[in-house]
Design a protein around this motif. Structure first.
Motif, mmCIF file in Angstrom:
data_model
loop_
_atom_site.group_PDB
_atom_site.id
_atom_site.type_symbol
_atom_site.label_atom_id
_atom_site.label_comp_id
_atom_site.label_asym_id
_atom_site.label_seq_id
_atom_site.Cartn_x
_atom_site.Cartn_y
_atom_site.Cartn_z
ATOM 1 N N UNK A 1 0.881 -1.165 0.000
ATOM 2 C CA UNK A 1 0.000 0.000 0.000
ATOM 3 C C UNK A 1 0.926 1.223 0.000
ATOM 4 N N UNK A 2 0.676 2.161 -0.938
ATOM 5 C CA UNK A 2 1.541 3.349 -1.002
ATOM 6 C C UNK A 2 0.914 4.496 -0.225
ATOM 7 N N UNK A 3 1.742 5.283 0.445
ATOM 8 C CA UNK A 3 1.257 6.448 1.186
ATOM 9 C C UNK A 3 2.090 7.674 0.816
ATOM 10 N N UNK A 4 1.448 8.837 0.789
ATOM 11 C CA UNK A 4 2.176 10.078 0.509
ATOM 12 C C UNK A 4 2.858 10.543 1.802
ATOM 13 N N UNK A 5 3.787 11.508 1.650
ATOM 14 C CA UNK A 5 4.476 12.030 2.833
ATOM 15 C C UNK A 5 3.477 12.658 3.809
ATOM 16 N N UNK A 6 2.499 13.367 3.245
ATOM 17 C CA UNK A 6 1.524 14.020 4.122
ATOM 18 C C UNK A 6 0.691 12.980 4.895
ATOM 19 N N UNK B 1 -8.579 8.123 9.152
ATOM 20 C CA UNK B 1 -9.754 7.487 8.535
ATOM 21 C C UNK B 1 -9.486 7.249 7.047
ATOM 22 N N UNK B 2 -8.914 8.250 6.394
ATOM 23 C CA UNK B 2 -8.672 8.145 4.951
ATOM 24 C C UNK B 2 -7.685 6.998 4.645
ATOM 25 N N UNK B 3 -6.622 6.917 5.428
ATOM 26 C CA UNK B 3 -5.622 5.880 5.167
ATOM 27 C C UNK B 3 -6.183 4.496 5.524
ATOM 28 N N UNK B 4 -6.944 4.413 6.586
ATOM 29 C CA UNK B 4 -7.569 3.124 6.925
ATOM 30 C C UNK B 4 -8.478 2.670 5.789
ATOM 31 N N UNK B 5 -9.148 3.615 5.137
ATOM 32 C CA UNK B 5 -10.010 3.260 4.009
ATOM 33 C C UNK B 5 -9.156 2.720 2.853
ATOM 34 N N UNK B 6 -7.992 3.334 2.645
ATOM 35 C CA UNK B 6 -7.092 2.850 1.583
ATOM 36 C C UNK B 6 -6.679 1.398 1.842
ATOM 37 N N UNK C 1 -9.776 -5.637 -2.693
ATOM 38 C CA UNK C 1 -9.317 -6.025 -4.035
ATOM 39 C C UNK C 1 -8.656 -7.397 -4.011
ATOM 40 N N UNK C 2 -8.220 -7.818 -2.859
ATOM 41 C CA UNK C 2 -7.380 -9.013 -2.791
ATOM 42 C C UNK C 2 -8.033 -10.217 -2.137
ATOM 43 N N UNK C 3 -9.137 -10.028 -1.421
ATOM 44 C CA UNK C 3 -9.587 -11.171 -0.619
ATOM 45 C C UNK C 3 -10.756 -11.916 -1.247
ATOM 46 N N UNK C 4 -10.777 -13.187 -0.967
ATOM 47 C CA UNK C 4 -11.847 -14.073 -1.434
ATOM 48 C C UNK C 4 -12.812 -14.256 -0.273
ATOM 49 N N UNK D 1 -11.951 -2.502 9.301
ATOM 50 C CA UNK D 1 -13.106 -3.388 9.106
ATOM 51 C C UNK D 1 -14.359 -2.606 8.721
ATOM 52 N N UNK D 2 -14.547 -1.458 9.367
ATOM 53 C CA UNK D 2 -15.739 -0.660 9.087
ATOM 54 C C UNK D 2 -15.797 -0.278 7.603
ATOM 55 N N UNK D 3 -14.649 0.165 7.057
ATOM 56 C CA UNK D 3 -14.609 0.555 5.640
ATOM 57 C C UNK D 3 -14.739 -0.668 4.742
ATOM 58 N N UNK D 4 -14.080 -1.754 5.145
ATOM 59 C CA UNK D 4 -14.150 -2.965 4.324
ATOM 60 C C UNK D 4 -15.605 -3.424 4.203
ATOM 61 N N UNK D 5 -16.346 -3.337 5.297
ATOM 62 C CA UNK D 5 -17.760 -3.753 5.239
ATOM 63 C C UNK D 5 -18.555 -2.812 4.341
ATOM 64 N N UNK D 6 -18.250 -1.516 4.414
ATOM 65 C CA UNK D 6 -18.968 -0.542 3.566
ATOM 66 C C UNK D 6 -18.764 -0.833 2.084
ATOM 67 N N UNK D 7 -17.559 -1.338 1.734
ATOM 68 C CA UNK D 7 -17.336 -1.627 0.312
ATOM 69 C C UNK D 7 -17.526 -3.125 0.033
ATOM 70 N N UNK D 8 -18.405 -3.726 0.837
ATOM 71 C CA UNK D 8 -18.880 -5.097 0.600
ATOM 72 C C UNK D 8 -17.801 -6.163 0.644
#
Ligand code: GDG
Length: 496
Positions: free
Chosen positions: A84-89, A125-130, A137-140, A156-163
């Motif tokens: 996972x890539x992250x910016x300096x900010x 929150x933003x990075x956790x969503x990333x 994208x990767x899990x079965x 987990x909260x974000x993962x559930x939101x994106x099904x």
């Protein structure tokens, strides 16, 4: 739920167990194995079983050919590394900011060290969503997802939101604070809601679990808590969340074997030839204000002051591994440690004897093992610690069984090792000095009796025991239920 033969293990953590490094001479990027408690803990598990590890690359620079670098590293590692890539900010706000300047000090009960900054939380929150997107994208559907530590409480909260509807468990490696401290966190409700999106939440000790349950009871009026065997179940928004304590262990057999190996032996001979006639007291820590290094140095000075007969007959080896450079509190701590070391050595040194040997750099694994073996006394005195693996590694490497562990009552490890270690309050400088003196004078028989018990504990409640008990609680599976994969390449990597 499918049978265990198809279930893969997906680990998500802030950092991958490998970090990218730019070799400036050759203008080439390479992958280096990382360090730290979590890596030490999970590496043998994934290597044996196969699976996926999702985490930050460790750099904010643009890396040409990044996919290929990680793909070939995955082949070598025996499991897939998903960067996972992250910016300096993002690193500044999410990692240095919210994770390390807000959650880290607060969860270690050091609220005066906390920065409460709204932008830190938004970035978190933003990075956790990333991370959640990388996971989705990767899990079965049949995978088991295991998210690690305080940087990723909100995945987990974000993962559930994106099904991404898989079994998701979370383990907190650091302590969970009592309600009067947790309540200070501006995002206290959001953080509890994030954690309750997991199916299982694991803590290191019963104390951490109790603190968490008390916070839930206090802040989540509709949550219902009940006990189920050794777990608690929280009924929240029509889901059941299991909560338990699972003290992390080490690969004790591997430590014992490596400590007796030729490289460590050679280093040990070197140390013994110089210091064989003195007792060695050892401290090994990351540079962190939670580890109680200044308090420990003061305790050692107190020992030299009140028990002059030990002068010339004892040495403190204090290893400090540089960490979180650039955060002002850490830079100040380094200066404070150096000042104290200088002060003690200036005051007590004699011709041919310098009381404190201070190393501000990581040791090689062989050196570390040799230090563990050479030490007569280990001083593990954090002000607060989730577990503390150094305490356990020291016992595993104490092959001669003639050394003494002095352990802080505020380290998670005290719950398992407290009966056979000398337990101290790290804030109590005189008590710690007395404990060093007791250890210094302890008979070989008592040392052996205590160390045998300690070693039995670290051998049985080891890393495999930890993973098994966590998996059993999470998905009713054990390590052996995961297939051993010679080589696993996910579909979207096949054409590389
Ligand atoms: C977090 C929690 C919890 C240290 N110096 C050197 C070196 N190390 C390795 C040790 C050990 C690891 O680093 C430190 O682990 P700890 O557990 O002591 O501390 P944290 O990094 O803060 O870990 C902690 C842990 O997660 C696991 O759940 O126990 O409470 O804070 O493995 O061996 N390794 C090498 N050279 C060194 O100089 N090679």
């Amino acid at each position: 739920m499918t049978d265990g033969s198809t279930k893969r293990l997906i680990v998500v953590s802030n950092r991958l167990p490998y970090v990218l490094e730019n070799n400036h001479d050759k203008n080439r990027w390479t992958l280096k194995p990382g360090s730290g408690g979590l890596v030490t803990a999970l590496l043998p598990v994934l290597r044996n079983r196969g699976g996926v590890w999702i985490g930050w690359t460790g750099t904010t620079e643009e890396v040409p050919g990044i996919t290929e670098i990680f793909h070939s590293a995955s082949r070598e590692a025996g499991y897939v590394l998903e960067p996972v890539s992250l910016s300096q900010e993002e690193v500044d706000l999410y990692y240095h900011g919210y994770s390390n300047e807000t959650i880290w000090p607060l969860f270690h009960d050091l609220q005066s060290q906390c920065e409460f900054e709204p932008d830190y939380w938004h970035a978190y929150v933003k990075v956790n969503r990333r991370f959640a997107e990388a996971l989705a994208a990767d899990c079965h559907p049949d995978d088991f997802v295991w998210v690690h530590d305080y940087q990723l409480m909100d995945v987990a909260q974000h993962a559930r939101e994106i099904s991404c509807l898989v079994d998701m468990a979370f383990f907190l490696h650091i302590p969970f604070p009592p309600p009067d401290i947790f309540l200070k966190l501006p995002e206290r409700l959001a953080v509890l809601n994030s954690l309750l999106a997991y199916d299982l939440i694991g803590f290191q000790t019963r104390r951490d679990r109790r603190n968490f349950i008390q916070c839930v009871r206090m802040l989540m009026k509709h949550a219902r808590v009940s006990a189920q065997g050794h777990l608690h179940v929280i009924r929240h928004e029509e889901r059941d969340v299991h909560v338990g304590n699972f003290p992390i262990g080490i690969d004790a057999a591997a430590f014992t074997t490596a400590a007796a190996g030729p490289e460590a032996e050679e280093r040990l001979r070197e140390i013994n030839s110089r210091y064989g006639n003195r007792q060695i007291v050892l401290g090994v820590d990351r540079l962190d204000y939670t580890k109680g290094i200044p308090q420990r140095l003061r305790a050692f000075a107190n020992l030299l002051e009140r028990y002059p007969e030990v002068r010339g007959r004892i040495n403190l080896f204090q290893v400090v591994v540089p960490s979180r450079e650039g955060i002002p509190r850490y830079d100040e701590l380094k200066v404070e440690i150096e000042r104290l070391v200088g002060h003690i050595n200036g005051l007590y040194s004699q011709l041919g004897w310098v009381p404190v040997h201070y190393f501000f750099h990581p040791l090689s694994q062989a050196e570390l093992l040799a230090f563990y073996r050479a030490a007569d006394i280990a001083l593990v005195t954090p002000l607060k610690d989730g577990m503390n693996l150094v305490a356990k590694e020291f016992c595993a490497c104490s092959i001669e069984e003639e050394s003494v562990l002095i352990l802080s009552q505020f380290a998670g490890a005290a719950a398992q090792l407290g009966q056979a270690a000398l337990v101290v309050n790290p804030y109590d400088v005189e008590q710690t000095a007395d404990a060093i003196y007791n250890a210094f004078q302890m008979t070989a028989g008592e040392r052996r009796y205590r160390m045998k018990r300690l070693r039995r504990n670290v051998r049985t409640q080891n890393i495999f025991w930890w993973v098994d008990s966590f998996m059993r609680a999470a998905i009713d599976k054990e390590l052996r239920d995961f297939p051993v994969m010679e080589e696993y390449i996910p579909e979207h990597h096949e054409n590389l």
